[in-house]
Enzyme design. Structure first.
Site, PDB file in Angstrom:
ATOM      1  N   SER A   1       0.862  -1.176   0.000  1.00  0.00           N
ATOM      2  CA  SER A   1       0.000   0.000   0.000  1.00  0.00           C
ATOM      3  C   SER A   1       0.901   1.229   0.000  1.00  0.00           C
ATOM      4  O   SER A   1       1.763   1.357  -0.864  1.00  0.00           O
ATOM      5  CB  SER A   1      -0.938  -0.026   1.212  1.00  0.00           C
ATOM      6  OG  SER A   1      -1.804   1.069   1.216  1.00  0.00           O
TER       7      SER A   1
ATOM      8  N   TYR B   1      -5.757   8.339  -5.452  1.00  0.00           N
ATOM      9  CA  TYR B   1      -4.670   7.443  -5.059  1.00  0.00           C
ATOM     10  C   TYR B   1      -4.820   7.019  -3.599  1.00  0.00           C
ATOM     11  O   TYR B   1      -4.724   5.826  -3.268  1.00  0.00           O
ATOM     12  CB  TYR B   1      -3.326   8.149  -5.266  1.00  0.00           C
ATOM     13  CG  TYR B   1      -2.123   7.382  -4.789  1.00  0.00           C
ATOM     14  CD1 TYR B   1      -1.568   6.374  -5.562  1.00  0.00           C
ATOM     15  CD2 TYR B   1      -1.525   7.696  -3.574  1.00  0.00           C
ATOM     16  CE1 TYR B   1      -0.453   5.675  -5.125  1.00  0.00           C
ATOM     17  CE2 TYR B   1      -0.404   7.013  -3.131  1.00  0.00           C
ATOM     18  CZ  TYR B   1       0.128   5.992  -3.910  1.00  0.00           C
ATOM     19  OH  TYR B   1       1.244   5.309  -3.468  1.00  0.00           O
TER      20      TYR B   1
ATOM     21  N   LYS C   1      -5.379   3.248  -1.772  1.00  0.00           N
ATOM     22  CA  LYS C   1      -4.450   2.739  -0.768  1.00  0.00           C
ATOM     23  C   LYS C   1      -5.155   2.479   0.568  1.00  0.00           C
ATOM     24  O   LYS C   1      -4.810   1.533   1.277  1.00  0.00           O
ATOM     25  CB  LYS C   1      -3.289   3.727  -0.592  1.00  0.00           C
ATOM     26  CG  LYS C   1      -2.420   3.865  -1.842  1.00  0.00           C
ATOM     27  CD  LYS C   1      -1.828   2.532  -2.275  1.00  0.00           C
ATOM     28  CE  LYS C   1      -0.912   2.653  -3.469  1.00  0.00           C
ATOM     29  NZ  LYS C   1      -0.266   1.381  -3.847  1.00  0.00           N
TER      30      LYS C   1
END
Length: 327
Positions: free
Chosen positions: A172, A186, A190
């Site tokens: 991650s 993004y 994650k």
């Protein structure tokens, strides 16, 4: 009295940190074991593959670009410990047709042997505020960061459960603990990977399989260089408040933490602070780590707020500068 309480809490926190690193599990031997790494043709993934080769593993790297895979495989082979180590590559789109992914992985496992360590390292970022990200950008990040990891892990999970041993790494980012300006989509992917890793750990811990959630900071990779092309000024300035790490040291740390059985894999003090202050429902790995989380979470939350205030100051200054310049 208050000062004494703070001192005792701080002392226990420091003691727990020392115990955590003094009494770590001895690294398992990877000699002759099959290690498969997605995103293994560049960056952190390639560095993990090279570290695995150095300690005797048979290595399969996975990515889409066949030319890059072939070039990287030669570099990885050059690091081998034994002359009889085996190396392989798979050119496959992990976010595409699942049946094709499954078949490709089955063929690799048949050729290279049972999987001992599976590392998900495929990922990318397209920086920019949400309104600046196109629908194509959004889907590309979701597919590369999230769908690829889920597809790839699903393709190997039954075989590893039948073996009754092994480790799975979900790579991650520290962005899975904190949203950062210019990285909204993004960060969302994650954050999702953290939830995936925690749930997966519950599902397979009684099958002899360990899950490690790797949380690399900014790392000097080709992907990071590409990100810099589209980073808003605010994102760049926030990024510059932390150290930029070499992929070799990050890859080595991820491999070590996976073999030592840690759930969180971080490098640097900032990363460790984040795991302590944001532990939540993460799996319990050691009592020394638990002590760190119990006694460190409060003071580290205060430190995190100070960081956040400094980031907000950067954002406000950039906004003010734009307004002054008529942008």
């Amino acid at each position: 009295m208050f000062a004494l309480v703070i001192f005792i809490i701080f002392f226990l926190f420091v003691l727990a940190v020392i115990l955590k690193y003094k009494f770590t599990t001895k690294k398992r031997n990877l000699s002759g074991c099959h290690v498969m790494i997605t995103g293994g043709s560049s960056g952190i993934g390639k560095c993990i593959a090279m570290e695995a080769a150095k300690i005797g593993a048979n290595v399969t790297i996975v990515a889409r670009n066949e030319n890059r895979l072939l070039s990287s495989l030669e570099e990885i082979k050059s690091q081998c410990l034994y002359h009889n180590q085996k190396f392989n590559y798979l050119s496959v789109d992990l976010s595409g047709n699942y049946d094709m992914v499954k078949q490709a992985f089955n063929n690799a496992i048949k050729e290279m042997g049972p999987l001992y360590l599976f590392v998900n390292c495929a990922g990318m970022a397209i920086c920019g505020r949400l309104e600046d990200n196109s629908s194509s950008d959004i889907m590309q990040m979701i597919n590369t960061n999230l769908i690829s990891t889920i597809h790839a892990t699903k393709a190997v999970i039954n075989e590893m459960k039948l073996n009754g041993y092994g480790s799975i790494v979900i790579t991650s980012s520290l962005a899975s603990f904190c949203g950062i300006y210019g990285l909204s989509v993004y960060s969302a992917t994650k954050f999702a990977l953290r939830g995936f890793a925690e749930a997966l750990s519950m599902e397979i811990k009684n099958n002899g399989i360990n899950v490690t959630l790797a949380l690399p900071p900014d790392t000097d990779t080709p992907g990071f260089a590409n990100e810099n092309k589209t980073k808003p000024l605010e994102t760049s300035m926030i990024s510059q408040t932390a150290k930029l790490y070499r992929p070799e040291e990050v890859g080595k740390k991820i491999l070590q933490d996976a073999l030592d059985g840690y759930f969180f894999s971080t490098i640097g003090f900032e990363g460790y602070m984040m795991t302590i202050s944001c532990a939540g429902m993460a799996p319990l790995v050691s009592y020394s780590e638990l002590i760190c989380q119990i006694f460190g979470a409060g003071i580290l939350r205060l430190i995190m707020v100070i960081y956040q205030l400094s980031f907000n100051k950067i954002i406000k200054k950039c906004k003010s500068d734009r307004e002054c310049n008529g942008a």
